[in-house]
Design a protein around this motif. Structure first.
Motif, PDB file in Angstrom:
ATOM      1  N   GLN A 137       0.572  -1.333   0.100  1.00 35.89           N
ATOM      2  CA  GLN A 137      -0.059   0.214  -0.074  1.00 35.89           C
ATOM      3  C   GLN A 137       0.786   1.350  -0.099  1.00 35.89           C
ATOM      4  N   SER A 138       1.894   1.120   0.695  1.00 34.82           N
ATOM      5  CA  SER A 138       2.768   2.350   0.947  1.00 34.82           C
ATOM      6  C   SER A 138       3.953   2.480  -0.072  1.00 34.82           C
ATOM      7  N   SER A 139       4.196   1.383  -0.849  1.00 33.29           N
ATOM      8  CA  SER A 139       5.319   1.268  -1.668  1.00 33.29           C
ATOM      9  C   SER A 139       6.718   1.368  -0.626  1.00 33.29           C
ATOM     10  N   THR A 140       6.673   0.873   0.457  1.00 32.49           N
ATOM     11  CA  THR A 140       7.788   0.947   1.530  1.00 32.49           C
ATOM     12  C   THR A 140       8.766  -0.222   1.470  1.00 32.49           C
ATOM     13  N   LEU A 141       9.963  -0.266   1.337  1.00 28.96           N
ATOM     14  CA  LEU A 141      10.926  -1.359   1.542  1.00 28.96           C
ATOM     15  C   LEU A 141      11.667  -1.069   2.756  1.00 28.96           C
ATOM     16  N   SER A 142      11.684  -2.267   3.601  1.00 30.07           N
ATOM     17  CA  SER A 142      12.167  -2.135   4.815  1.00 30.07           C
ATOM     18  C   SER A 142      13.116  -3.067   5.136  1.00 30.07           C
ATOM     19  N   CYS A 143      14.244  -2.843   5.880  1.00 31.20           N
ATOM     20  CA  CYS A 143      15.238  -3.807   6.447  1.00 31.20           C
ATOM     21  C   CYS A 143      15.707  -3.239   7.605  1.00 31.20           C
ATOM     22  N   GLY A 144      15.653  -4.094   8.976  1.00 26.62           N
ATOM     23  CA  GLY A 144      15.747  -3.915  10.111  1.00 26.62           C
ATOM     24  C   GLY A 144      15.019  -2.532  10.291  1.00 26.62           C
ATOM     25  N   ASP A 145      15.882  -1.658  10.942  1.00 23.72           N
ATOM     26  CA  ASP A 145      15.400  -0.244  11.285  1.00 23.72           C
ATOM     27  C   ASP A 145      15.288   0.793  10.231  1.00 23.72           C
ATOM     28  N   MET A 146      15.673   0.309   8.855  1.00 21.42           N
ATOM     29  CA  MET A 146      15.621   1.382   8.041  1.00 21.42           C
ATOM     30  C   MET A 146      14.584   1.103   6.888  1.00 21.42           C
ATOM     31  N   GLU A 147      14.145   2.162   6.287  1.00 21.86           N
ATOM     32  CA  GLU A 147      13.086   1.808   5.178  1.00 21.86           C
ATOM     33  C   GLU A 147      13.158   2.928   4.253  1.00 21.86           C
ATOM     34  N   PHE A 148      12.787   2.811   3.074  1.00 19.24           N
ATOM     35  CA  PHE A 148      12.515   3.768   2.017  1.00 19.24           C
ATOM     36  C   PHE A 148      11.280   3.645   1.264  1.00 19.24           C
ATOM     37  N   VAL A 149      10.460   4.629   0.952  1.00 16.91           N
ATOM     38  CA  VAL A 149       9.550   4.714  -0.167  1.00 16.91           C
ATOM     39  C   VAL A 149      10.025   4.719  -1.340  1.00 16.91           C
ATOM     40  N   LEU A 150       9.808   3.715  -1.921  1.00 21.09           N
ATOM     41  CA  LEU A 150      10.433   3.414  -3.224  1.00 21.09           C
ATOM     42  C   LEU A 150       9.486   4.380  -4.383  1.00 21.09           C
ATOM     43  N   PRO A 151      10.603   4.782  -5.377  1.00 23.00           N
ATOM     44  CA  PRO A 151       9.670   5.534  -6.431  1.00 23.00           C
ATOM     45  C   PRO A 151       8.856   4.364  -7.215  1.00 23.00           C
ATOM     46  N   LYS A 152       7.659   4.524  -8.119  1.00 25.34           N
ATOM     47  CA  LYS A 152       7.000   3.892  -8.635  1.00 25.34           C
ATOM     48  C   LYS A 152       7.617   2.661  -9.340  1.00 25.34           C
ATOM     49  N   GLN A 153       8.510   2.991 -10.460  1.00 25.95           N
ATOM     50  CA  GLN A 153       9.077   1.942 -11.016  1.00 25.95           C
ATOM     51  C   GLN A 153      10.249   1.075 -10.248  1.00 25.95           C
ATOM     52  N   GLU A 154      10.755   1.794  -9.422  1.00 23.08           N
ATOM     53  CA  GLU A 154      11.658   0.750  -8.400  1.00 23.08           C
ATOM     54  C   GLU A 154      10.683  -0.275  -7.637  1.00 23.08           C
ATOM     55  N   TYR A 155       9.649   0.366  -7.296  1.00 21.41           N
ATOM     56  CA  TYR A 155       8.620  -0.635  -6.489  1.00 21.41           C
ATOM     57  C   TYR A 155       8.102  -1.753  -7.126  1.00 21.41           C
ATOM     58  N   ARG A 156       7.717  -1.358  -8.617  1.00 25.57           N
ATOM     59  CA  ARG A 156       7.332  -2.375  -9.239  1.00 25.57           C
ATOM     60  C   ARG A 156       8.279  -3.417  -9.645  1.00 25.57           C
ATOM     61  N   LEU A 157       9.526  -3.095  -9.876  1.00 27.32           N
ATOM     62  CA  LEU A 157      10.576  -4.003 -10.177  1.00 27.32           C
ATOM     63  C   LEU A 157      10.815  -4.728  -9.040  1.00 27.32           C
ATOM     64  N   MET A 158      11.098  -4.271  -7.518  1.00 32.01           N
ATOM     65  CA  MET A 158      11.270  -4.840  -6.602  1.00 32.01           C
ATOM     66  C   MET A 158       9.875  -5.981  -6.262  1.00 32.01           C
ATOM     67  N   GLU A 159       8.931  -5.467  -6.587  1.00 33.98           N
ATOM     68  CA  GLU A 159       7.751  -6.405  -6.243  1.00 33.98           C
ATOM     69  C   GLU A 159       7.912  -7.786  -7.194  1.00 33.98           C
ATOM     70  N   GLN A 160       8.175  -7.628  -8.157  1.00 29.02           N
ATOM     71  CA  GLN A 160       8.327  -8.716  -9.071  1.00 29.02           C
ATOM     72  C   GLN A 160       9.513  -9.681  -8.990  1.00 29.02           C
ATOM     73  N   LEU A 161      10.648  -9.186  -8.448  1.00 21.05           N
ATOM     74  CA  LEU A 161      11.657  -9.913  -7.866  1.00 21.05           C
ATOM     75  C   LEU A 161      11.300 -10.608  -6.590  1.00 21.05           C
ATOM     76  N   MET A 162      10.579  -9.850  -5.593  1.00 27.59           N
ATOM     77  CA  MET A 162      10.113 -10.529  -4.548  1.00 27.59           C
ATOM     78  C   MET A 162       9.141 -11.588  -4.823  1.00 27.59           C
ATOM     79  N   ALA A 163       8.360 -11.229  -5.421  1.00 28.54           N
ATOM     80  CA  ALA A 163       7.019 -12.324  -5.528  1.00 28.54           C
ATOM     81  C   ALA A 163       7.628 -13.565  -6.570  1.00 28.54           C
ATOM     82  N   ASN A 164       8.633 -13.595  -6.983  1.00 29.31           N
ATOM     83  CA  ASN A 164       9.242 -14.555  -8.101  1.00 29.31           C
ATOM     84  C   ASN A 164      10.736 -14.914  -7.532  1.00 29.31           C
ATOM     85  N   HIS A 165      10.954 -15.020  -6.275  1.00 29.33           N
ATOM     86  CA  HIS A 165      12.404 -15.114  -6.025  1.00 29.33           C
ATOM     87  C   HIS A 165      12.895 -16.393  -5.992  1.00 29.33           C
TER      88      HIS A 165
END
Length: 224
Positions: A137-165
């Motif tokens: 919902q927020s397009s946020t990528l988190s790792c430990g205590d760090m997080e980033f709101v990903l720009p639209k295209q970075e989010y879509r690319l990471m979503e595909q990589l994580m869903a099809n890891h």
């Protein structure tokens, strides 16, 4: 529906596989924990049934490793009737349900149906892989205590990589899935945004890497 069934007791394994096949399930059967893990990460299963006491790798170890690897497939543990501690450890490690042995075939089928129904009804708001969590919902990528709101295209690319890891995705696959068939983009865009995401993961000190194989594609990898 496709199931993975891991059980080292051959006679029981054959009987259960026959019953499941009769009830229209597709079943892959393995007889030790190492094969169970390898099949689970490389196959596309609707549900997994794991006996705890298996050679090479026990069921709870397999379960914990799968959850750490981002596997969200429902998992039913088969436990010895008296081993309450195993049931607790299994549920804590991410099991969806457990069934004490010896069990009634009718109850096994009922628990499988319930497990698969829960999967169809459950739609999580995030994807996980190793130490990464991606909130949809927020397009946020988190790792430990760090997080980033990903720009639209970075989010879509990471979503595909994580869903099809579990598989390599070619540059053409990623272009179609993350940009869309009618997008005014080309393979160079995939390469560029892969580099952005690699820098993002490095900045977050994630243990996950985006690995590539020449002429094959990209996927996420966790440390051994």
């Amino acid at each position: 529906m496709k199931l993975l069934y891991a059980e080292d007791e051959r006679s029981l394994s054959e009987a259960v596989a026959d019953i499941l096949t009769y009830h229209k399930y597709l079943v892959d059967v393995v007889y030790n924990g190492e094969d169970a893990y390898d099949y689970a990460v490389s196959g596309d299963y609707d549900g997994i049934i794991l006996d705890i006491m298996m050679p090479k790798r026990d069921g709870i170890d397999v379960l914990a490793a799968l959850r750490k690897n981002g596997c969200r497939t429902p998992i039913l543990l088969l436990t010895a009737k008296t081993q309450i501690d195993d049931r607790i450890r299994g549920l804590d490690a991410g099991a969806d349900d457990y069934l004490p042995k010896p069990f009634d075939m009718g109850e096994l089928l009922a628990r499988i149906r319930a497990m698969l129904r829960r999967r169809q009804e459950f739609h999580p708001d995030f994807l996980t892989f190793c130490d990464l969590k991606l909130y949809m919902q927020s397009s946020t990528l988190s790792c430990g205590d760090m997080e980033f709101v990903l720009p639209k295209q970075e989010y879509r690319l990471m979503e595909q990589l994580m869903a099809n890891h579990n598989i390599f995705l070619s540059s053409e696959d990623l272009l179609a899935k993350a940009w869309g068939c009618n997008a005014e983009a080309d393979i160079n865009s995939v390469w560029l945004y892969i580099s952005y995401l690699r820098k993002r993961l490095a900045a977050m000190k994630s243990s996950v890497k985006i690995v590539s194989k020449r002429s094959i594609g990209y996927r996420l990898e966790m440390p051994l």
